[in-house]
Design an enzyme around this catalytic site. Structure first.
Site, PDB file in Angstrom:
ATOM      1  N   TRP A   1       0.817  -1.213   0.000  1.00 34.95           N
ATOM      2  CA  TRP A   1       0.000   0.000   0.000  1.00 34.95           C
ATOM      3  C   TRP A   1       0.848   1.260   0.000  1.00 34.95           C
ATOM      4  O   TRP A   1       0.536   2.237  -0.692  1.00 34.95           O
ATOM      5  CB  TRP A   1      -0.967  -0.026   1.180  1.00 34.95           C
ATOM      6  CG  TRP A   1      -1.845  -1.239   1.130  1.00 34.95           C
ATOM      7  CD1 TRP A   1      -1.910  -2.256   2.034  1.00 34.95           C
ATOM      8  CD2 TRP A   1      -2.738  -1.601   0.071  1.00 34.95           C
ATOM      9  NE1 TRP A   1      -2.789  -3.224   1.620  1.00 34.95           N
ATOM     10  CE2 TRP A   1      -3.321  -2.846   0.411  1.00 34.95           C
ATOM     11  CE3 TRP A   1      -3.113  -1.004  -1.135  1.00 34.95           C
ATOM     12  CZ2 TRP A   1      -4.238  -3.503  -0.402  1.00 34.95           C
ATOM     13  CZ3 TRP A   1      -4.024  -1.658  -1.947  1.00 34.95           C
ATOM     14  CH2 TRP A   1      -4.578  -2.887  -1.571  1.00 34.95           C
TER      15      TRP A   1
ATOM     16  N   ASP B   1      -1.089   6.511   6.604  1.00 33.14           N
ATOM     17  CA  ASP B   1      -2.219   5.624   6.354  1.00 33.14           C
ATOM     18  C   ASP B   1      -2.289   4.692   7.559  1.00 33.14           C
ATOM     19  O   ASP B   1      -1.392   3.874   7.783  1.00 33.14           O
ATOM     20  CB  ASP B   1      -1.982   4.842   5.068  1.00 33.14           C
ATOM     21  CG  ASP B   1      -3.042   3.786   4.781  1.00 33.14           C
ATOM     22  OD1 ASP B   1      -3.923   3.558   5.631  1.00 33.14           O
ATOM     23  OD2 ASP B   1      -2.971   3.160   3.698  1.00 33.14           O
TER      24      ASP B   1
ATOM     25  N   LYS C   1     -11.355  -2.138   7.942  1.00 29.62           N
ATOM     26  CA  LYS C   1     -10.470  -3.077   8.614  1.00 29.62           C
ATOM     27  C   LYS C   1     -10.732  -3.154  10.116  1.00 29.62           C
ATOM     28  O   LYS C   1     -10.696  -4.213  10.696  1.00 29.62           O
ATOM     29  CB  LYS C   1      -9.017  -2.699   8.349  1.00 29.62           C
ATOM     30  CG  LYS C   1      -8.629  -2.787   6.877  1.00 29.62           C
ATOM     31  CD  LYS C   1      -7.197  -2.362   6.649  1.00 29.62           C
ATOM     32  CE  LYS C   1      -6.819  -2.426   5.190  1.00 29.62           C
ATOM     33  NZ  LYS C   1      -6.855  -3.782   4.627  1.00 29.62           N
TER      34      LYS C   1
END
Length: 362
Positions: free
Chosen positions: A102, A172, A196
């Protein structure tokens, strides 16, 4: 009703108590005769929902007054572009620390809009560790430094934030969001996809320092990707993801009722300890991450044999342990043990692993 133990990395397990409350309100929210999914986002009832959600997340994270909370669509992935569009506006340069898929995707996206510099990477060992971030080649002309704080796929986590040498830090935090107390003031921007650890898929929460919300953006930035567009309208510039905001609001209240982030941090650490302790003594299974960089939220492990891994995943599923298969890019297994995963679920997994080892160890 029979619920499995769901170890999915996202969309992920939600608190059963929250799901039952949402179920009770599904057709008739608080006596209004309609569902949250049906009501106008301009109504006073939804206004109460979104304002309560913002108030509660501010309480949970002790968010300073000079930070804006935005509830946005597009997921965390869309912020890969929104961040450089909104922040790479002075020097058109930023630094990225590449600790997994990511962060690397965010870096590649940022390269479209300016000079995105790879400051460090752990790709050489399949992202199984966090690089030394004490003296990175950060320069004064960087608009920000970017990290993915918890790496869902590879199971690493920053236990100490990088030394950014005074440059703004962007993180993030999707898979460690609200799993422990975090000092928001150490970040210029903190954002996370909620699917998540916080709520259902389809929403990203941005926590942005006020001075970064300006009209000075990358030329051609779409109206919807300008943080100022969203901030000026308190996340209601267009129709937001009303249901996800409502669900996150319920999770926020659940967290507050259960002792806040300090209590959640202790519970999560205990769950992770149970699983890592087993892995460290196992003769069949082994973790894939350097011990000092292990994630509390995502625990990848392997047997060293692909056929054995596949057998384990299949038998685990039959035993009510769902979504234990590792990410397609790395294989093996992965247990995501987010806030809503009960300790009993981790104990059941370890019990099953011990039994599987006993039966299959050659």
């Amino acid at each position: 009703m029979s619920r499995v133990y769901n170890f999915s990395a996202g969309p992920a397990v939600l608190p059963e108590e929250v799901l039952k409350e949402a179920q009770a309100d599904l057709l008739d929210y608080k006596g209004c005769g309609m569902s949250v999914m049906e009501m106008s986002h301009r109504s006073s009832m939804f206004d109460d929902i979104i304002k309560a959600a913002e108030k509660d997340i501010r309480t949970l994270l002790n968010i300073p007054d000079n930070y804006k909370v935005l509830f946005l669509q597009g997921g965390a992935y869309q912020q890969f572009a929104a961040i450089p569009m909104n922040m790479m506006n002075k020097h058109h340069k930023a630094g990225y620390i590449l600790t997994g898929q990511w962060a690397t995707k965010a870096w590649k996206e940022a390269k479209i809009y300016g000079d995105a510099v790879a400051l460090a990477s752990s790709e050489d060992k399949t992202y199984s560790y966090i690089p030394d971030c004490s003296d990175l080649p950060i320069t004064d002309d960087m608009d920000y430094v970017y990290i993915c704080q918890n790496n869902t796929i590879y199971g690493t986590e920053y236990w100490e934030l990088p030394n950014t040498k005074g440059v703004d830090l962007v993180a993030d935090v999707s898979s460690c969001f609200l799993s422990k107390p975090m000092d928001v003031s150490k970040y210029a921007v903190m954002y996370g996809g909620v699917q998540k650890n916080v709520g259902p898929a389809g929403l990203v929460i941005d926590i942005i320092r006020d001075d970064l919300i300006t009209d000075e953006v990358y030329p051609g930035t779409p109206t919807m990707l300008k943080w100022k567009t969203q901030a000026d309208k308190d996340s209601l510039f267009n129709t937001p993801n009303c249901w996800a905001i409502y669900m996150c609001g319920l999770v926020f209240k659940w967290l507050l009722k259960n002792g806040g982030l300090e209590a959640m941090e202790k519970k999560n650490a205990e769950k992770a300890r149970i699983l890592y302790d087993f892995l460290d003594q196992s003769k069949l299974f082994k973790g894939t991450v350097e011990k000092k960089d292990r994630s509390v939220m995502n625990v990848p492990f392997v047997t060293g044999d692909k056929d054995m891994d596949a057998k384990f995943v299949a038998e685990a599923k039959a035993a009510g342990l769902e979504n234990i298969k590792g990410h397609r890019t790395v294989g093996g297994m992965r247990a995501s043990i987010y806030n809503a995963m009960p300790k009993a679920g981790v104990e059941k997994l370890v019990e099953f692993m011990a039994d599987f080892e006993k039966k299959n160890l050659k």
